[in-house]
Motif scaffolding. Structure first.
Motif, PDB file in Angstrom:
ATOM      1  N   SER A 120     193.780  -9.182  -0.159  1.00 27.63           N
ATOM      2  CA  SER A 120     194.352  -8.345  -1.222  1.00 27.63           C
ATOM      3  C   SER A 120     195.418  -7.388  -0.693  1.00 27.63           C
ATOM      4  O   SER A 120     195.899  -6.527  -1.417  1.00 27.63           O
ATOM      5  CB  SER A 120     193.236  -7.539  -1.907  1.00 27.63           C
ATOM      6  OG  SER A 120     192.279  -8.398  -2.477  1.00 27.63           O
ATOM      7  N   GLN A 121     195.781  -7.531   0.596  1.00 29.70           N
ATOM      8  CA  GLN A 121     196.790  -6.707   1.262  1.00 29.70           C
ATOM      9  C   GLN A 121     196.368  -5.250   1.396  1.00 29.70           C
ATOM     10  O   GLN A 121     197.206  -4.350   1.415  1.00 29.70           O
ATOM     11  CB  GLN A 121     198.151  -6.801   0.547  1.00 29.70           C
ATOM     12  CG  GLN A 121     198.791  -8.174   0.660  1.00 29.70           C
ATOM     13  CD  GLN A 121     200.257  -8.173   0.242  1.00 29.70           C
ATOM     14  OE1 GLN A 121     200.734  -7.236  -0.409  1.00 29.70           O
ATOM     15  NE2 GLN A 121     200.968  -9.205   0.612  1.00 29.70           N
ATOM     16  N   ASP A 122     195.072  -5.003   1.471  1.00 31.40           N
ATOM     17  CA  ASP A 122     194.590  -3.694   1.896  1.00 31.40           C
ATOM     18  C   ASP A 122     194.675  -3.660   3.416  1.00 31.40           C
ATOM     19  O   ASP A 122     194.367  -4.654   4.086  1.00 31.40           O
ATOM     20  CB  ASP A 122     193.143  -3.475   1.447  1.00 31.40           C
ATOM     21  CG  ASP A 122     192.988  -3.608  -0.055  1.00 31.40           C
ATOM     22  OD1 ASP A 122     193.750  -2.961  -0.789  1.00 31.40           O
ATOM     23  OD2 ASP A 122     192.112  -4.376  -0.487  1.00 31.40           O
ATOM     24  N   LEU A 123     195.100  -2.536   3.957  1.00 32.04           N
ATOM     25  CA  LEU A 123     195.393  -2.445   5.380  1.00 32.04           C
ATOM     26  C   LEU A 123     194.692  -1.265   6.031  1.00 32.04           C
ATOM     27  O   LEU A 123     194.451  -0.249   5.384  1.00 32.04           O
ATOM     28  CB  LEU A 123     196.911  -2.292   5.603  1.00 32.04           C
ATOM     29  CG  LEU A 123     197.807  -3.446   5.159  1.00 32.04           C
ATOM     30  CD1 LEU A 123     199.252  -2.960   5.075  1.00 32.04           C
ATOM     31  CD2 LEU A 123     197.704  -4.607   6.133  1.00 32.04           C
ATOM     32  N   VAL A 124     194.411  -1.415   7.312  1.00 27.11           N
ATOM     33  CA  VAL A 124     193.963  -0.294   8.138  1.00 27.11           C
ATOM     34  C   VAL A 124     194.864  -0.250   9.372  1.00 27.11           C
ATOM     35  O   VAL A 124     194.997  -1.244  10.092  1.00 27.11           O
ATOM     36  CB  VAL A 124     192.491  -0.437   8.570  1.00 27.11           C
ATOM     37  CG1 VAL A 124     192.135   0.667   9.571  1.00 27.11           C
ATOM     38  CG2 VAL A 124     191.571  -0.354   7.371  1.00 27.11           C
ATOM     39  N   GLY A 137     193.797   3.988   6.170  1.00 28.53           N
ATOM     40  CA  GLY A 137     193.680   2.887   5.217  1.00 28.53           C
ATOM     41  C   GLY A 137     194.616   3.070   4.047  1.00 28.53           C
ATOM     42  O   GLY A 137     194.850   4.182   3.587  1.00 28.53           O
ATOM     43  N   GLU A 138     195.144   1.960   3.562  1.00 24.23           N
ATOM     44  CA  GLU A 138     195.974   2.001   2.353  1.00 24.23           C
ATOM     45  C   GLU A 138     195.683   0.763   1.508  1.00 24.23           C
ATOM     46  O   GLU A 138     195.475  -0.331   2.024  1.00 24.23           O
ATOM     47  CB  GLU A 138     197.460   2.092   2.695  1.00 24.23           C
ATOM     48  CG  GLU A 138     197.997   0.963   3.549  1.00 24.23           C
ATOM     49  CD  GLU A 138     199.509   1.067   3.733  1.00 24.23           C
ATOM     50  OE1 GLU A 138     200.195   1.426   2.766  1.00 24.23           O
ATOM     51  OE2 GLU A 138     199.975   0.782   4.841  1.00 24.23           O
ATOM     52  N   GLY A 139     195.644   0.985   0.204  1.00 24.13           N
ATOM     53  CA  GLY A 139     195.319  -0.085  -0.723  1.00 24.13           C
ATOM     54  C   GLY A 139     194.296   0.390  -1.731  1.00 24.13           C
ATOM     55  O   GLY A 139     194.208   1.589  -2.029  1.00 24.13           O
ATOM     56  N   ASN A 140     193.499  -0.517  -2.256  1.00 24.73           N
ATOM     57  CA  ASN A 140     192.447  -0.157  -3.202  1.00 24.73           C
ATOM     58  C   ASN A 140     191.404   0.709  -2.496  1.00 24.73           C
ATOM     59  O   ASN A 140     190.835   0.296  -1.490  1.00 24.73           O
ATOM     60  CB  ASN A 140     191.790  -1.423  -3.745  1.00 24.73           C
ATOM     61  CG  ASN A 140     190.675  -1.115  -4.724  1.00 24.73           C
ATOM     62  OD1 ASN A 140     189.546  -0.886  -4.310  1.00 24.73           O
ATOM     63  ND2 ASN A 140     190.993  -1.123  -6.010  1.00 24.73           N
ATOM     64  N   PRO A 141     191.129   1.926  -3.009  1.00 25.02           N
ATOM     65  CA  PRO A 141     190.222   2.851  -2.301  1.00 25.02           C
ATOM     66  C   PRO A 141     188.859   2.269  -1.988  1.00 25.02           C
ATOM     67  O   PRO A 141     188.317   2.482  -0.905  1.00 25.02           O
ATOM     68  CB  PRO A 141     190.118   4.042  -3.267  1.00 25.02           C
ATOM     69  CG  PRO A 141     191.363   3.988  -4.085  1.00 25.02           C
ATOM     70  CD  PRO A 141     191.683   2.519  -4.238  1.00 25.02           C
ATOM     71  N   THR A 142     188.280   1.516  -2.936  1.00 21.14           N
ATOM     72  CA  THR A 142     186.944   0.956  -2.710  1.00 21.14           C
ATOM     73  C   THR A 142     186.956  -0.065  -1.590  1.00 21.14           C
ATOM     74  O   THR A 142     186.110  -0.036  -0.686  1.00 21.14           O
ATOM     75  CB  THR A 142     186.418   0.305  -4.003  1.00 21.14           C
ATOM     76  OG1 THR A 142     186.390   1.286  -5.045  1.00 21.14           O
ATOM     77  CG2 THR A 142     185.015  -0.238  -3.787  1.00 21.14           C
ATOM     78  N   ARG A 143     187.919  -0.978  -1.631  1.00 24.68           N
ATOM     79  CA  ARG A 143     187.994  -2.003  -0.592  1.00 24.68           C
ATOM     80  C   ARG A 143     188.374  -1.388   0.750  1.00 24.68           C
ATOM     81  O   ARG A 143     187.874  -1.797   1.807  1.00 24.68           O
ATOM     82  CB  ARG A 143     189.000  -3.079  -0.991  1.00 24.68           C
ATOM     83  CG  ARG A 143     188.597  -3.896  -2.218  1.00 24.68           C
ATOM     84  CD  ARG A 143     189.481  -5.123  -2.359  1.00 24.68           C
ATOM     85  NE  ARG A 143     190.887  -4.769  -2.487  1.00 24.68           N
ATOM     86  CZ  ARG A 143     191.539  -4.728  -3.650  1.00 24.68           C
ATOM     87  NH1 ARG A 143     190.904  -5.009  -4.781  1.00 24.68           N
ATOM     88  NH2 ARG A 143     192.821  -4.416  -3.698  1.00 24.68           N
ATOM     89  N   VAL A 144     189.284  -0.394   0.720  1.00 21.80           N
ATOM     90  CA  VAL A 144     189.725   0.232   1.966  1.00 21.80           C
ATOM     91  C   VAL A 144     188.574   0.947   2.659  1.00 21.80           C
ATOM     92  O   VAL A 144     188.468   0.938   3.889  1.00 21.80           O
ATOM     93  CB  VAL A 144     190.899   1.201   1.700  1.00 21.80           C
ATOM     94  CG1 VAL A 144     191.127   2.137   2.873  1.00 21.80           C
ATOM     95  CG2 VAL A 144     192.171   0.421   1.431  1.00 21.80           C
ATOM     96  N   LYS A 145     187.696   1.574   1.870  1.00 22.09           N
ATOM     97  CA  LYS A 145     186.549   2.268   2.475  1.00 22.09           C
ATOM     98  C   LYS A 145     185.677   1.294   3.261  1.00 22.09           C
ATOM     99  O   LYS A 145     185.171   1.631   4.340  1.00 22.09           O
ATOM    100  CB  LYS A 145     185.725   2.965   1.383  1.00 22.09           C
ATOM    101  CG  LYS A 145     186.383   4.222   0.827  1.00 22.09           C
ATOM    102  CD  LYS A 145     185.502   4.870  -0.241  1.00 22.09           C
ATOM    103  CE  LYS A 145     186.166   6.122  -0.800  1.00 22.09           C
ATOM    104  NZ  LYS A 145     185.342   6.759  -1.867  1.00 22.09           N
ATOM    105  N   VAL A 214     196.578  -9.145  13.563  1.00 25.91           N
ATOM    106  CA  VAL A 214     196.616  -9.273  12.116  1.00 25.91           C
ATOM    107  C   VAL A 214     198.056  -9.238  11.646  1.00 25.91           C
ATOM    108  O   VAL A 214     198.790  -8.291  11.961  1.00 25.91           O
ATOM    109  CB  VAL A 214     195.825  -8.124  11.443  1.00 25.91           C
ATOM    110  CG1 VAL A 214     195.846  -8.286   9.928  1.00 25.91           C
ATOM    111  CG2 VAL A 214     194.394  -8.120  11.965  1.00 25.91           C
ATOM    112  N   PRO A 215     198.526 -10.237  10.896  1.00 24.91           N
ATOM    113  CA  PRO A 215     199.928 -10.241  10.461  1.00 24.91           C
ATOM    114  C   PRO A 215     200.187  -9.207   9.387  1.00 24.91           C
ATOM    115  O   PRO A 215     199.414  -9.074   8.445  1.00 24.91           O
ATOM    116  CB  PRO A 215     200.126 -11.660   9.912  1.00 24.91           C
ATOM    117  CG  PRO A 215     198.759 -12.068   9.466  1.00 24.91           C
ATOM    118  CD  PRO A 215     197.790 -11.415  10.434  1.00 24.91           C
ATOM    119  N   MET A 216     201.274  -8.455   9.544  1.00 25.43           N
ATOM    120  CA  MET A 216     201.679  -7.516   8.501  1.00 25.43           C
ATOM    121  C   MET A 216     202.271  -8.287   7.337  1.00 25.43           C
ATOM    122  O   MET A 216     202.940  -9.297   7.532  1.00 25.43           O
ATOM    123  CB  MET A 216     202.729  -6.540   9.060  1.00 25.43           C
ATOM    124  CG  MET A 216     202.158  -5.428   9.912  1.00 25.43           C
ATOM    125  SD  MET A 216     201.403  -4.139   8.906  1.00 25.43           S
ATOM    126  CE  MET A 216     202.854  -3.366   8.212  1.00 25.43           C
TER     127      MET A 216
END
Length: 235
Positions: A120-124, A137-145, A214-216
């Motif tokens: 989903s392109q959430d990143l750390v 972390g950036e992206g959906n807060p729930t998934r990023v956590k 991990v590819p950007m």
């Protein structure tokens, strides 16, 4: 038409590109620079006019020099702040934007973009510096956590004696806006000596080797942001 890499640009080309991008975000940038130059010139000229000896040709020369110096200095300060704000606004919300902002940190910080990434392109991203290890972390807060928690556990197993901090980039509650990210990271304190950072990086290589590179996502950070780094870092 492909965009020229900032590393291949001259300082003049980088300045022109920064001005172009800033003008897109703030059409009044020309007026701001003119007003700041005039204001700086008045202050600089006034200060130099008061320097001894008062009166005569020498005072006039000093006043002109002071006016030019004051005007240019204030205009550059205003342009730097406006350009930085425009660069943040340009990339805000794009995948990988935080990595672009973190690349503008001062020397003594090591940024590793996208140490974790999902479909989903959430990143750390990871920053190593005086506070220790900072996971951003950036992206959906729930998934990023979930990504951050997983990465925290993995990092703590490798560097058990180093503080690990977590930050989520965004505009929601408990999140850090992109424009304030670098300031927030630098305010986390000094828990690690500069001499220990190399040792931390060496220990993290083992973790990175296990996880793999991990590819950007393609095109997340405009090249203009990268080109501004040498001029705006630390402001």
């Amino acid at each position: 038409m492909s965009q020229l890499d900032p590393s291949q640009m001259s300082r003049r080309q980088q300045f022109a590109e920064s001005y172009r991008i800033t003008k897109q975000a703030d059409p009044l940038i020309g007026l701001w620079l003119l007003l700041s130059f005039v204001g700086g010139a008045v202050v600089g000229g006034g200060l130099f006019w008061l320097l001894p000896p008062s009166g005569g040709i020498l005072s006039i020369v000093f006043t002109v020099v002071g006016a030019l110096l004051g005007g240019v200095l204030l205009a550059l300060i205003v342009f730097g702040r406006k350009a930085q704000a425009a660069a943040y606004a340009r990339i805000d919300g794009q995948p990988g934007a935080a990595a672009g902002a973190l690349n503008m940190l001062r020397r003594g910080w090591r940024t590793e973009p996208a140490v974790a990434f999902n479909k989903s392109q959430d990143l750390v991203h990871r920053v190593v510096g005086p506070p220790g290890i900072v996971l951003i972390g950036e992206g959906n807060p729930t998934r990023v956590k979930s990504l951050l928690l997983d990465q925290r556990r993995k990092h703590e197993r490798v560097v058990v004696d180093v503080p690990v901090h977590e930050i989520i980039v965004g505009n929601g509650e408990g999140q850090v806006p992109l424009a304030k990210l670098n300031r927030t990271v630098m305010k986390l304190g000094r828990n690690v000596r500069p001499a220990d950072i190399t040792d931390i990086l060496n220990r993290l290589k083992a973790l990175d080797a296990i996880q793999g590179k991990v590819p950007m996502p393609k095109g997340p950070v405009p090249t203009s942001m990268k080109g501004m780094r040498s001029n705006l870092r630390g402001r």
